[in-house]
Design an enzyme around this catalytic site. Structure first.
Site, PDB file in Angstrom:
ATOM      1  N   ARG A   1       1.238   1.737  -3.627  1.00 58.05           N
ATOM      2  CA  ARG A   1      -0.016   2.227  -4.236  1.00 58.05           C
ATOM      3  C   ARG A   1      -0.174   3.722  -3.941  1.00 58.05           C
ATOM      4  O   ARG A   1      -0.535   4.504  -4.790  1.00 58.05           O
ATOM      5  CB  ARG A   1      -1.240   1.494  -3.672  1.00 58.05           C
TER       6      ARG A   1
ATOM      7  N   TYR B   1       0.819  -1.217   0.000  1.00 56.07           N
ATOM      8  CA  TYR B   1       0.000   0.000   0.000  1.00 56.07           C
ATOM      9  C   TYR B   1       0.852   1.266   0.000  1.00 56.07           C
ATOM     10  O   TYR B   1       0.408   2.295  -0.512  1.00 56.07           O
ATOM     11  CB  TYR B   1      -1.027  -0.033   1.144  1.00 56.07           C
TER      12      TYR B   1
ATOM     13  N   HIS C   1     -14.469   0.965  -0.246  1.00 54.34           N
ATOM     14  CA  HIS C   1     -13.340   0.075   0.064  1.00 54.34           C
ATOM     15  C   HIS C   1     -12.178   0.793   0.748  1.00 54.34           C
ATOM     16  O   HIS C   1     -11.062   0.291   0.736  1.00 54.34           O
ATOM     17  CB  HIS C   1     -12.869  -0.627  -1.229  1.00 54.34           C
TER      18      HIS C   1
HETATM   19  N1  APR Z   1     -12.798   3.624 -18.680  1.00 52.13           N
HETATM   20  C1  APR Z   1     -13.783   2.978 -18.010  1.00 52.13           C
HETATM   21  N2  APR Z   1     -13.689   1.683 -17.645  1.00 52.13           N
HETATM   22  C2  APR Z   1     -12.587   1.004 -17.976  1.00 52.13           C
HETATM   23  C3  APR Z   1     -11.518   1.613 -18.680  1.00 52.13           C
HETATM   24  C4  APR Z   1     -11.661   2.981 -19.046  1.00 52.13           C
HETATM   25  N3  APR Z   1     -10.730   3.648 -19.725  1.00 52.13           N
HETATM   26  N4  APR Z   1     -10.555   0.675 -18.856  1.00 52.13           N
HETATM   27  C5  APR Z   1     -10.991  -0.464 -18.282  1.00 52.13           C
HETATM   28  N5  APR Z   1     -12.212  -0.278 -17.753  1.00 52.13           N
HETATM   29  C6  APR Z   1     -13.085  -1.224 -17.051  1.00 52.13           C
HETATM   30  C7  APR Z   1     -12.832  -2.697 -17.333  1.00 52.13           C
HETATM   31  O1  APR Z   1     -13.442  -3.078 -18.571  1.00 52.13           O
HETATM   32  C8  APR Z   1     -13.498  -3.381 -16.141  1.00 52.13           C
HETATM   33  O2  APR Z   1     -14.872  -3.642 -16.386  1.00 52.13           O
HETATM   34  O3  APR Z   1     -12.895  -1.117 -15.662  1.00 52.13           O
HETATM   35  C9  APR Z   1     -13.356  -2.319 -15.030  1.00 52.13           C
HETATM   36  C10 APR Z   1     -12.364  -2.669 -13.949  1.00 52.13           C
HETATM   37  O4  APR Z   1     -12.770  -3.841 -13.270  1.00 52.13           O
HETATM   38  P1  APR Z   1     -11.923  -4.420 -12.034  1.00 52.13           P
HETATM   39  O5  APR Z   1     -10.479  -4.443 -12.375  1.00 52.13           O
HETATM   40  O6  APR Z   1     -12.575  -5.695 -11.637  1.00 52.13           O
HETATM   41  O7  APR Z   1     -12.088  -3.311 -10.901  1.00 52.13           O
HETATM   42  P2  APR Z   1     -13.303  -3.041  -9.891  1.00 52.13           P
HETATM   43  O8  APR Z   1     -14.599  -3.505 -10.467  1.00 52.13           O
HETATM   44  O9  APR Z   1     -13.194  -1.631  -9.450  1.00 52.13           O
HETATM   45  O10 APR Z   1     -12.900  -3.987  -8.684  1.00 52.13           O
HETATM   46  C11 APR Z   1     -13.716  -3.967  -7.532  1.00 52.13           C
HETATM   47  O11 APR Z   1     -12.294  -5.462  -6.353  1.00 52.13           O
HETATM   48  O12 APR Z   1     -10.099  -5.958  -6.267  1.00 52.13           O
HETATM   49  C12 APR Z   1     -11.136  -5.431  -5.539  1.00 52.13           C
HETATM   50  O13 APR Z   1     -11.254  -3.874  -3.810  1.00 52.13           O
HETATM   51  C13 APR Z   1     -10.862  -4.003  -5.151  1.00 52.13           C
HETATM   52  O14 APR Z   1     -12.276  -2.057  -5.373  1.00 52.13           O
HETATM   53  C14 APR Z   1     -11.802  -3.217  -6.041  1.00 52.13           C
HETATM   54  C15 APR Z   1     -12.928  -4.189  -6.295  1.00 52.13           C
END
Ligand code: APR
Length: 232
Positions: free
Chosen positions: A56, A53, A104
């Site tokens: 990060r 972290y 989160h």
């Molecule tokens: N603009 C918008 N969305 C985008 C872009 C972009 N330029 N690039 C990628 N994405 C999308 C991807 O297609 C995907 O659907 O962002 C999404 C990211 O998904 P994850 O990586 O799963 O992230 P998230 O949904 O925020 O994860 C939720 O999981 O790992 C834990 O606690 C962590 O808060 C996080 C939670």
């Protein structure tokens, strides 16, 4: 003023240069999630978790809000806006959003290891290059840990997020794969008849019917949302 609730995820910050979690090259590909984002991982190797972290947090020094964050903030001129974010970065706030619920947790905060949700022991770190180390103490005398909700932990701010949906007029989802609960379940609390927009350049599996998908990145998608749907 109409009320908009916006649920954001890691995709919101991609155009600022931060990684997503899932998908090729996502953070969880490079760091075993069990080791750095669970209470068990923290108990086994707290130093590694603090270091993860610290890294990060230091990334925040080199990134800026993108146009998508700024357009979300600009909605406050015409709407009552609540941002519910799964992101632990502070880019919504830096873009000017004034009402942000961090489901989160927040990278810029630290808390007690024994009672992570006790706000009496939550403190804000002075700058993104502040580091947490073994031996740093919270006000209750326990090791200071990142104020992050790890897998398997409660998400106390879900109550506030659900409450924000009581009188919502428009719901928007940006940049989340909707894989992680309870956050993904917020969609089920959106009252029937409320328009729902989803901005994401990739396909997202949504079970609810009637969601208007804007298949674009956060900035371009926000422009389309504002010009084609919210300006009418
Ligand atoms: N603009 C918008 N969305 C985008 C872009 C972009 N330029 N690039 C990628 N994405 C999308 C991807 O297609 C995907 O659907 O962002 C999404 C990211 O998904 P994850 O990586 O799963 O992230 P998230 O949904 O925020 O994860 C939720 O999981 O790992 C834990 O606690 C962590 O808060 C996080 C939670």
């Amino acid at each position: 003023m109409k009320k908009i609730v916006i649920l954001t995820g890691a995709g919101m910050s991609v155009e600022s240069g931060l990684s997503t979690f899932r998908g090729g090259g996502g953070l969880w590909d490079n760091y075993p999630v069990d080791m750095v984002a669970t209470p068990e991982g923290y108990a086994a190797n707290p130093g590694l978790v603090l270091e993860f972290y610290n890294k990060r947090r230091s990334e925040l020094l080199n990134v800026e809000p993108n146009e998508g964050h700024r357009l979300v903030a600009s909605l406050e001129d015409n709407f009552n806006v609540t941002v519910v974010t799964q992101n632990v970065d502070d880019l919504h706030e830096r873009a000017g959003s004034t009402n942000v619920i961090h489901l989160h947790g927040e990278l810029m905060k630290a808390c007690s290891s024994r009672e992570p949700h006790n706000l009496n022991y939550v403190c804000t770190l002075p700058s993104p290059d502040s580091e947490l180390h073994i031996g740093d103490k919270a006000a209750d005398g326990t090791q200071l840990r990142p104020y992050i909700v790890w897998f398997g932990e409660d998400v106390p701010l879900m109550c506030d997020a659900i409450q924000a949906l009581d009188d919502v007029d428009i719901f928007v989802i940006i940049g989340t794969s909707l894989n992680v609960y309870p956050a993904a379940g917020l969609l089920n609390y959106v009252p029937a008849g409320v328009p729902i927009y989803l901005i994401d350049p990739n396909d997202v599996n949504v079970t609810r019917r009637g969601v208007v998908v804007i298949k674009k990145g956060a900035s371009e998608g926000m422009r389309v949302l504002i010009d084609e749907y919210l300006s009418k």
